[in-house]
Design a protein around this motif. Structure first.
Motif, PDB file in Angstrom:
ATOM      1  N   ALA A 135       1.089   3.991  -2.951  1.00  9.69           N
ATOM      2  CA  ALA A 135       0.788   5.398  -2.666  1.00  9.69           C
ATOM      3  C   ALA A 135       1.984   6.278  -3.044  1.00  9.69           C
ATOM      4  O   ALA A 135       1.812   7.373  -3.591  1.00  9.69           O
ATOM      5  N   ALA A 136       3.201   5.767  -2.797  1.00 12.57           N
ATOM      6  CA  ALA A 136       4.403   6.538  -3.145  1.00 12.57           C
ATOM      7  C   ALA A 136       4.467   6.749  -4.653  1.00 12.57           C
ATOM      8  O   ALA A 136       4.805   7.833  -5.137  1.00 12.57           O
ATOM      9  N   ALA A 137       4.100   5.696  -5.394  1.00 12.88           N
ATOM     10  CA  ALA A 137       4.191   5.774  -6.852  1.00 12.88           C
ATOM     11  C   ALA A 137       3.304   6.878  -7.416  1.00 12.88           C
ATOM     12  O   ALA A 137       3.570   7.407  -8.489  1.00 12.88           O
ATOM     13  N   THR A 192       2.529   9.689  -5.580  1.00  9.25           N
ATOM     14  CA  THR A 192       2.678  10.890  -4.756  1.00  9.25           C
ATOM     15  C   THR A 192       3.884  11.702  -5.213  1.00  9.25           C
ATOM     16  O   THR A 192       4.995  11.189  -5.258  1.00  9.25           O
ATOM     17  N   ARG A 246       0.822  -1.210   0.000  1.00 15.02           N
ATOM     18  CA  ARG A 246       0.000   0.000   0.000  1.00 15.02           C
ATOM     19  C   ARG A 246       0.856   1.260   0.000  1.00 15.02           C
ATOM     20  O   ARG A 246       0.577   2.221  -0.721  1.00 15.02           O
ATOM     21  N   VAL A 247       1.927   1.225   0.811  1.00 17.90           N
ATOM     22  CA  VAL A 247       2.801   2.402   0.880  1.00 17.90           C
ATOM     23  C   VAL A 247       3.500   2.618  -0.462  1.00 17.90           C
ATOM     24  O   VAL A 247       3.582   3.741  -0.963  1.00 17.90           O
ATOM     25  N   MET A 248       3.971   1.506  -1.055  1.00 18.39           N
ATOM     26  CA  MET A 248       4.682   1.643  -2.337  1.00 18.39           C
ATOM     27  C   MET A 248       3.737   2.168  -3.427  1.00 18.39           C
ATOM     28  O   MET A 248       4.111   3.015  -4.231  1.00 18.39           O
ATOM     29  N   ALA A 280      -3.549  10.790  -0.301  1.00 17.97           N
ATOM     30  CA  ALA A 280      -3.100   9.656  -1.105  1.00 17.97           C
ATOM     31  C   ALA A 280      -3.369   8.335  -0.409  1.00 17.97           C
ATOM     32  O   ALA A 280      -3.903   7.402  -0.995  1.00 17.97           O
ATOM     33  N   VAL A 281      -3.039   8.274   0.880  1.00 12.07           N
ATOM     34  CA  VAL A 281      -3.200   7.011   1.603  1.00 12.07           C
ATOM     35  C   VAL A 281      -4.669   6.627   1.704  1.00 12.07           C
ATOM     36  O   VAL A 281      -5.053   5.505   1.418  1.00 12.07           O
TER      37      VAL A 281
END
Lengths: 271, 198
Positions: A72-74, A76, A68-70, A114-115
């Motif tokens: 969202a990073a992609a 953001t 999920r973090v990756m 984003a999250v």
């Protein structure tokens, strides 16, 4: 005054453990830190102690979080570095040690956006997969979920557009009833994204309504969704005109044409 | 072990590191340039402490997960603002994590609920077997905490792990505000010396 300073100096420990009481106390101490070299170096040492304590608390995180973090990073956009125009090292508010609390909270706005969007989307996707895997799932139910997903995707595009805009402004303000509204404003396209955190829960039959309060007229900008864990999912508002403020009022469900109560927030929007 | 004596290597968390001994500060520099691979490595190294410290403060697993995600994404987003002159990357990341956890309780949790949660300051049970290095950190911190006076130790753990403000700590321990400030500071000075922080 001397006593006051002395008193502030002994707060290095509490400050390093994030144990000061209020935002104003933190601001005051940050100001003190920018002038007191020995306090700043003491705080740095104490922060390392805190880091050791954090590492000692190491706990295995849920595996699903990584993806999920990756994801969202992609999607953001990263903040550019701060350009230092002065050659001599300055110790001002902007270069105060660590991310100042407020700007951190503001930075969280876009991140929350984003999250939380990631959450919403993955939930809808799961629902869809579930619906598909059940043969007896009614076609009607499935198309409803698909419609939600499409809606979610359109919403995502609006969000992504604003968050990916080259010159967004990040704003945040406390409401008079507590809690914070965080806004990502794209002045060029006159759009914004707003999310809130920590607003008081409302009794049944009441809703939070957003407004664009202009010098000439007041326009509804929609309702805030129900908060999950104190946080509302982002809402997009468009058509901002010069002089508009973002307002928030408590209205009887399902919302009003014009505000019927005193705004608990009136945030000027620089467009 | 990394011969580099930065705090990043001393407090290097335990999770597997696919890029060997690559320094955390260096990783963060690459993250700031949009290197997703570097971010994945940084994530693997820091997710344990980030999630762990947030769990300590918030207790609730799903809330902790939510805040940890926000923190890690904030690291991605603001990596360019990291200034090594202010301290190591591990310190930068864990400071953000702790602050976000504190922000969460100070803004959204009712006072009574918070007191209930923070009354228990015992370390949480390990849910999964932990890597050796994390337990070394844990052992070192435990030993140093034991070297403090009881009030110093309680003040520091109630503040940092319990997420209480120094005023709340004073209330919990029935000590004056002035005394609490001094005890937290004196305790941290001892901890700093015990842990060998420069």
């Amino acid at each position: 005054m001397r006593f006051f300073r002395q008193d502030l100096h002994t707060l290095t420990g509490a400050y390093a453990l994030d144990a000061l009481d209020s935002a104003s106390e933190i601001t005051r101490f940050n100001r003190h830190l920018s002038r007191c070299q020995s306090c700043a170096s003491e705080v740095r040492g104490f922060r390392e102690v805190a880091t050791a304590m954090a590492c000692a608390a190491t706990t295995e995180a849920p595996a699903a979080m990584r993806e999920r973090v990756m994801a969202a990073a992609a999607r953001t956009r990263q903040l550019p570095p701060e350009i230092r125009t002065h050659a001599r090292p300055r110790r001002t508010r902007s270069s105060a040690p660590w991310i100042p609390w407020l700007s951190g909270a503001i930075a969280t706005a876009a991140i929350a956006v984003a999250v939380f969007f990631g959450f919403a989307q993955s939930h809808t996707q799961n629902e869809l997969n579930q619906a598909r895997s059940q043969n007896q799932a009614l076609a009607a139910a499935q198309s409803r979920v698909e419609a939600e997903l499409t809606q979610a995707k359109e919403h995502d595009q609006a969000l992504a557009q604003i968050l990916g805009a080259p010159h967004v402004t990040l704003l945040s303000q406390r409401t008079t009833k507590g809690g914070v509204a965080v806004v990502v404003l794209d002045a060029a396209t006159r759009k914004l994204v707003v999310a809130t955190s920590g607003l008081p829960a409302l009794p049944a039959g009441k809703v939070y309504q957003l407004w664009l309060i202009g010098p000439v007229k007041i326009v509804s900008a929609g309702l805030l969704p129900t908060a999950q864990a104190g946080v509302t999912t982002p809402v997009v508002a468009t058509g901002i005109v010069k002089g508009d403020k973002l307002g928030l009022t408590v209205e009887p469900a399902p919302g009003s044409k014009q505000p019927t109560t005193t705004p608990i927030l009136a945030l000027p929007l620089p467009v | 072990m990394n011969p580099n004596d930065s705090d990043a290597s001393r407090f290097r968390p335990a999770t597997a590191d696919r890029r060997g001994e690559r320094d955390l500060d260096d990783l963060l520099v690459h993250v700031a340039r949009g290197d997703q691979g570097a971010f994945e490595t940084l994530y693997d190294r820091m997710v344990g402490p980030v999630y762990g410290v947030i769990r300590k403060v918030l207790r609730d697993p799903s809330q902790s997960e939510e805040v940890a995600q926000e923190v890690l994404l904030e690291v991605w987003r603001t990596a360019a603002r990291f200034d090594p002159a202010m301290g190591g990357a591990a310190t930068w990341v864990t400071t953000i994590a702790h602050r976000r956890a504190i922000d969460r309780i100070r803004s959204t949790t009712a006072a009574a609920d918070r007191e209930h949660r923070t009354a228990d300051v015992s370390p949480p049970h390990d849910e999964v077997a932990e890597a050796v290095e994390a337990s070394l950190d844990r052992e070192r911190v435990r030993r140093c905490l034991e070297g403090l006076t009881e009030v110093q130790r309680e003040s520091i753990t109630l503040a940092y792990y319990g997420g209480n403000s120094y005023r709340q700590v004073a209330e919990l321990l029935h000590v004056t505000l002035g005394a609490i400030k001094t005890r937290i500071r004196d305790g941290l000075i001892r901890m700093r010396d015990c842990l060998g922080v420069s």
